[in-house]
Design a protein around this motif. Structure first.
Motif, PDB file in Angstrom:
ATOM      1  N   PRO A  68      31.534-109.920  22.148  1.00 17.88           N
ATOM      2  CA  PRO A  68      30.916-110.916  21.262  1.00 17.88           C
ATOM      3  C   PRO A  68      30.091-111.948  22.020  1.00 17.88           C
ATOM      4  O   PRO A  68      30.240-112.140  23.222  1.00 17.88           O
ATOM      5  CB  PRO A  68      32.140-111.590  20.633  1.00 17.88           C
ATOM      6  CG  PRO A  68      33.197-111.484  21.685  1.00 17.88           C
ATOM      7  CD  PRO A  68      32.949-110.154  22.350  1.00 17.88           C
ATOM      8  N   TYR A  69      29.231-112.594  21.289  1.00 20.81           N
ATOM      9  CA  TYR A  69      28.496-113.756  21.767  1.00 20.81           C
ATOM     10  C   TYR A  69      29.067-114.971  21.040  1.00 20.81           C
ATOM     11  O   TYR A  69      29.687-114.846  19.997  1.00 20.81           O
ATOM     12  CB  TYR A  69      27.010-113.649  21.435  1.00 20.81           C
ATOM     13  CG  TYR A  69      26.257-112.623  22.233  1.00 20.81           C
ATOM     14  CD1 TYR A  69      25.613-112.982  23.399  1.00 20.81           C
ATOM     15  CD2 TYR A  69      26.198-111.304  21.833  1.00 20.81           C
ATOM     16  CE1 TYR A  69      24.907-112.053  24.147  1.00 20.81           C
ATOM     17  CE2 TYR A  69      25.496-110.357  22.569  1.00 20.81           C
ATOM     18  CZ  TYR A  69      24.865-110.745  23.724  1.00 20.81           C
ATOM     19  OH  TYR A  69      24.167-109.822  24.458  1.00 20.81           O
ATOM     20  N   PHE A  70      28.812-116.149  21.570  1.00 16.13           N
ATOM     21  CA  PHE A  70      29.142-117.337  20.809  1.00 16.13           C
ATOM     22  C   PHE A  70      28.295-117.337  19.542  1.00 16.13           C
ATOM     23  O   PHE A  70      27.172-116.848  19.535  1.00 16.13           O
ATOM     24  CB  PHE A  70      28.858-118.605  21.614  1.00 16.13           C
ATOM     25  CG  PHE A  70      29.880-118.892  22.674  1.00 16.13           C
ATOM     26  CD1 PHE A  70      31.203-119.150  22.339  1.00 16.13           C
ATOM     27  CD2 PHE A  70      29.528-118.906  24.002  1.00 16.13           C
ATOM     28  CE1 PHE A  70      32.141-119.411  23.317  1.00 16.13           C
ATOM     29  CE2 PHE A  70      30.451-119.173  24.988  1.00 16.13           C
ATOM     30  CZ  PHE A  70      31.763-119.416  24.642  1.00 16.13           C
ATOM     31  N   ASP A  71      28.823-117.905  18.469  1.00 14.67           N
ATOM     32  CA  ASP A  71      28.044-118.000  17.236  1.00 14.67           C
ATOM     33  C   ASP A  71      26.825-118.887  17.413  1.00 14.67           C
ATOM     34  O   ASP A  71      25.842-118.755  16.708  1.00 14.67           O
ATOM     35  CB  ASP A  71      28.911-118.569  16.102  1.00 14.67           C
ATOM     36  CG  ASP A  71      29.998-117.599  15.678  1.00 14.67           C
ATOM     37  OD1 ASP A  71      29.828-116.380  15.896  1.00 14.67           O
ATOM     38  OD2 ASP A  71      31.011-118.055  15.131  1.00 14.67           O
ATOM     39  N   SER A  72      26.902-119.829  18.348  1.00 14.80           N
ATOM     40  CA  SER A  72      25.837-120.793  18.553  1.00 14.80           C
ATOM     41  C   SER A  72      25.757-121.114  20.043  1.00 14.80           C
ATOM     42  O   SER A  72      26.765-121.092  20.734  1.00 14.80           O
ATOM     43  CB  SER A  72      26.160-122.067  17.764  1.00 14.80           C
ATOM     44  OG  SER A  72      25.387-123.145  18.207  1.00 14.80           O
ATOM     45  N   PRO A  73      24.561-121.455  20.535  1.00 18.10           N
ATOM     46  CA  PRO A  73      24.457-121.852  21.952  1.00 18.10           C
ATOM     47  C   PRO A  73      24.919-123.283  22.189  1.00 18.10           C
ATOM     48  O   PRO A  73      24.943-123.742  23.320  1.00 18.10           O
ATOM     49  CB  PRO A  73      22.964-121.710  22.237  1.00 18.10           C
ATOM     50  CG  PRO A  73      22.314-121.998  20.922  1.00 18.10           C
ATOM     51  CD  PRO A  73      23.253-121.426  19.891  1.00 18.10           C
TER      52      PRO A  73
END
Length: 168
Positions: free
Chosen positions: A11-16
């Motif tokens: 996964p990636y973070f939902d937001s930077p």
């Protein structure tokens, strides 16, 4: 017997949005990364709640912008990429005035319209795609590249004091 296992995508973070510890390196006279120039500083990425593609970065560039300027940038949530337009003001030098930054490609042969920052899987690491320069009316401060780690501020470690002061 053969067993097939499929793991989920990393996964990636939902937001930077958040605090980052940035490690920056200068390029030497041969346009190679100079490991002795390693410089570490805090950076903050904020998100406009009304527009997921509009972000701002405080302290992009470390020593020449600490807590001074919130530079505007564009976030592509589908590709997990940040774009900082070339010519963006990132600081104010006490002697030379406005400090801006501009992108250049990875082979250091052509200027680019944007500095491109890629998030790698897990979203905790970001890396510049190519290089960037920092300059003012008197000339350039040099060519740089960077990577960063997404951090969580704790009561024991507070490296973001100046950045937090700017946010208030």
């Amino acid at each position: 017997n053969t067993v097939t296992v499929t793991t989920p995508a990393i996964p990636y973070f939902d937001s930077p949005e958040g605090y980052y510890t940035i490690t920056e390196y200068e390029l030497d006279d041969d346009n190679e990364i100079d490991p002795t120039s390693k410089y570490t500083f805090p950076m903050y990425i904020g998100v406009d709640p009304s527009d997921e593609t509009s972000i701002y970065i405080i302290n992009f560039g470390g020593w020449y912008s600490l807590g001074q300027i919130a530079c505007e940038a564009i976030y592509d949530p589908d590709e997990h990429v940040i774009y900082i337009p070339s010519g963006t003001q990132i600081g104010e030098h006490p002697d030379y005035g406005t400090v801006v930054t501009g992108g250049i490609n990875a082979s250091i042969t052509a200027y680019t319209s944007y500095i491109v920052i890629n998030f790698t899987p897990l979203g905790g690491l970001l890396e510049i795609d190519g290089y960037y320069r920092v300059y003012c009316s008197a000339g350039t401060f040099g060519w740089y590249t960077m990577s960063g780690v997404h951090d969580v501020e704790t009561s024991e470690v507070k490296p973001f004091k100046t950045v937090r002061r700017y946010l208030k």
